[in-house]
Design an enzyme around this catalytic site. Structure first.
Site, PDB file in Angstrom:
ATOM      1  N   SER A  55       0.852  -1.188   0.000  1.00  0.00           N
ATOM      2  CA  SER A  55       0.000   0.000   0.000  1.00  0.00           C
ATOM      3  C   SER A  55       0.884   1.233   0.000  1.00  0.00           C
ATOM      4  O   SER A  55       2.098   1.153   0.265  1.00  0.00           O
ATOM      5  CB  SER A  55      -0.892  -0.002   1.257  1.00  0.00           C
ATOM      6  OG  SER A  55      -1.511   1.251   1.462  1.00  0.00           O
TER       7      SER A  55
ATOM      8  N   TYR B  34      -2.775  -1.092  10.112  1.00  0.00           N
ATOM      9  CA  TYR B  34      -2.751  -1.289   8.654  1.00  0.00           C
ATOM     10  C   TYR B  34      -1.362  -1.003   8.093  1.00  0.00           C
ATOM     11  O   TYR B  34      -0.818  -1.777   7.292  1.00  0.00           O
ATOM     12  CB  TYR B  34      -3.792  -0.381   8.004  1.00  0.00           C
ATOM     13  CG  TYR B  34      -3.953  -0.601   6.521  1.00  0.00           C
ATOM     14  CD1 TYR B  34      -4.637  -1.726   6.048  1.00  0.00           C
ATOM     15  CD2 TYR B  34      -3.444   0.305   5.594  1.00  0.00           C
ATOM     16  CE1 TYR B  34      -4.787  -1.935   4.679  1.00  0.00           C
ATOM     17  CE2 TYR B  34      -3.600   0.099   4.231  1.00  0.00           C
ATOM     18  CZ  TYR B  34      -4.274  -1.022   3.781  1.00  0.00           C
ATOM     19  OH  TYR B  34      -4.416  -1.234   2.430  1.00  0.00           O
TER      20      TYR B  34
END
Length: 269
Positions: free
Chosen positions: A141, A154
């Site tokens: 990401s 995350y």
């Protein structure tokens, strides 16, 4: 890398980036083994992919299920006869500061986002080593490059994917198996809407955070899928998806400690 007549395994293929990547591969003639925890969704994607003239199978799979992942390569090999590409795309999101998050939620996210990637790679690597050319593609990401507040879990999982991928690439140098790590920026998927939130956080705070996150997700998944597959064709070690990902990566290289201050100046927020 020539993708025609290759066999690609794609996790999280029921929607978003996984679905779009599957279609980009299919347009190049790759056959597909599509996996997702949402059975009906991944079945629909397989049906659409077959209309593009490729062989596509669909599989109900939870990447956090160790036994299911261990058995999965045998199912794919039985259906397709070989495996050339592994795209570890399945992932979930968890918002909230570290102090807000329950340890169980942190563990839940790591089981899917990181340990799922490790399990899938371990299960499929012996099959990939048999091919003349093969590739492992792990989706990290933009938050595997920078670490914004409210994304401690995350970001930790996506940095872990990045570190694992980079080390694995070095370990596999000189073999027929390459490794790519993908850093998508703001891609318009349902990940923000579906993100798990701290159990005790006020509802209005949760919805406000989701709305902010959703506004940052602008790139069409189809565009993201094309960028990823082009990166695979070019054997790129690192695939940055979107202008925001490229900008943030440059900023982090220039100022790895104080990039957040520069980011605030650049964006006005």
């Amino acid at each position: 890398m020539k993708l025609a007549n290759r066999v690609a395994v794609v996790t999280g293929a029921g929607g978003g980036i996984g679905r779009a990547t599957a279609f980009s591969l299919a347009r190049r003639g790759s056959h597909l083994a599509l996996a997702d925890i949402d059975g009906p969704a991944v079945e629909r994607v397989a049906e659409e992919a077959r209309r593009l003239g490729v062989r596509a199978t669909h599989h109900l799979l939870d990447v956090a299920d160790r036994a299911a992942v261990h058995a999965f390569p045998g199912l794919v090999d039985g259906a397709h006869g070989r495996i050339d590409l592994l795209i570890n795309n399945a992932g979930v999101a968890l918002g909230g500061s570290f102090e807000q998050l329950a340890l169980e939620d942190f563990d839940w996210l790591m089981e899917i986002n990181f340990h799922g990637v490790v399990r899938m790679t371990r299960a499929f690597l012996p099959h990939l080593r048999l091919r003349d050319e093969a590739r492992i593609v792990n989706v990290s990401s933009i938050y595997g490059i920078i670490s914004p507040p409210g994304q401690s879990a995350y970001s930790a999982s996506k940095f872990a994917v990045r570190g694992f991928s980079n080390a694995l690439r070095h370990e596999l140098e000189g073999t027929t198996v390459g490794v790519s790590v993908v850093h998508p920026g703001g891609v318009a998927t349902a990940i923000a809407r579906n993100a798990r939130a701290p159990r005790d956080a006020p509802r209005d705070e949760i919805e406000r955070g989701r709305a902010i996150a959703q506004r940052l997700l602008r790139m069409a998944p189809e565009r993201a899928g094309e960028i990823i597959v082009r990166g695979i064709e070019r054997r790129q070690a690192r695939i940055l998806v979107g202008g925001d990902a490229r900008f943030v990566a440059m900023l982090e290289r220039l100022s790895p400690i104080h990039y957040r201050k520069l980011l605030k100046k650049a964006t006005g927020r």
